[in-house]
Enzyme design. Sequence first.
Site, short mmCIF file in Angstrom:
data_model
loop_
_atom_site.label_atom_id
_atom_site.label_comp_id
_atom_site.label_asym_id
_atom_site.label_seq_id
_atom_site.Cartn_x
_atom_site.Cartn_y
_atom_site.Cartn_z
N HIS A 1 30.99 27.06 38.73
CA HIS A 1 31.27 26.89 37.39
C HIS A 1 32.28 25.64 37.33
O HIS A 1 32.25 24.78 36.32
CB HIS A 1 31.78 28.22 36.80
N GLU A 2 33.16 25.76 38.02
CA GLU A 2 34.48 24.63 38.02
C GLU A 2 34.08 23.32 38.32
O GLU A 2 34.24 22.48 37.80
CB GLU A 2 35.88 25.17 38.58
N GLY B 1 39.26 30.70 35.99
CA GLY B 1 39.33 29.20 36.40
C GLY B 1 39.44 28.17 35.46
O GLY B 1 39.33 28.72 34.22
N CYS C 1 32.96 30.88 29.27
CA CYS C 1 33.91 29.96 29.68
C CYS C 1 34.89 29.54 28.55
O CYS C 1 34.64 29.87 27.34
CB CYS C 1 32.85 28.40 29.70
N LEU C 2 36.11 29.29 29.04
CA LEU C 2 37.16 29.20 28.20
C LEU C 2 36.97 28.19 27.20
O LEU C 2 37.62 28.02 26.00
CB LEU C 2 38.61 29.04 28.96
N GLN D 1 39.06 20.53 30.91
CA GLN D 1 39.12 21.56 29.98
C GLN D 1 40.46 21.54 29.39
O GLN D 1 40.75 21.94 28.25
CB GLN D 1 39.16 23.09 30.58
N HIS E 1 31.99 21.75 35.74
CA HIS E 1 32.87 21.09 34.70
C HIS E 1 33.26 19.53 35.01
O HIS E 1 33.52 18.69 34.26
CB HIS E 1 34.31 21.75 34.58
ZN ZN Z 1 34.29 26.96 31.95
#
Ligand code: ZN
Length: 172
Positions: free
Chosen positions: A130-131, A45, A88-89, A50, A134
């Site tokens: 999660h998204e 995701g 998380c990226l 991000q 963000h």
């Molecule tokens: Zn993330």
Amino acid sequence: MILRIRTLGDPVLREPARPVTEFGPSLRSLFDDMVETMVAAPGVGLAGPQVGISSRLFVFDDGETGPMFMANPELSDGVGELLEDEGCLSIPGPYHATPRFARIRCRGLDLDGNPFEMLGEGLLARIFQHETDHLDGMLYVDRLDDEGRRDVMAQLRRIEMGIAEPRATPED
Ligand code: ZN
């Protein structure tokens, strides 16, 4: 085109994102770039903030849905709780068990601006939560207790110092 992924400390990750109001070729091109970036990372995701775009949108692929787009997500009907490792990226490397609803409904708009909804279970439910976090300027570490947050930061330092290797599990 692969986009630069913003990491912890970048203020864009802490801003509440603005609703998406324009649907057209430039949004489709952003979708393509975000999917390419998510696949290359690799991740399951990726949210607008991000990649430095403070808009309420994200892309995802839980391995079963294929690459998908969601704008202006609204979560509802969360049930159950799953405590599973989450990464998380934007906090590259560490993972920590994070509590999430086991199943949740996500309503939003597709690339053409048409409303649709999906019922997520397990990983997909985790991705939706999660998204959407963000888009509210929130990161998974905010869902942890002090000890959990300290553990993630300690993992991050070890990885940055080259003492530990990041785990090769897909991140959100
Ligand atoms: Zn993330």
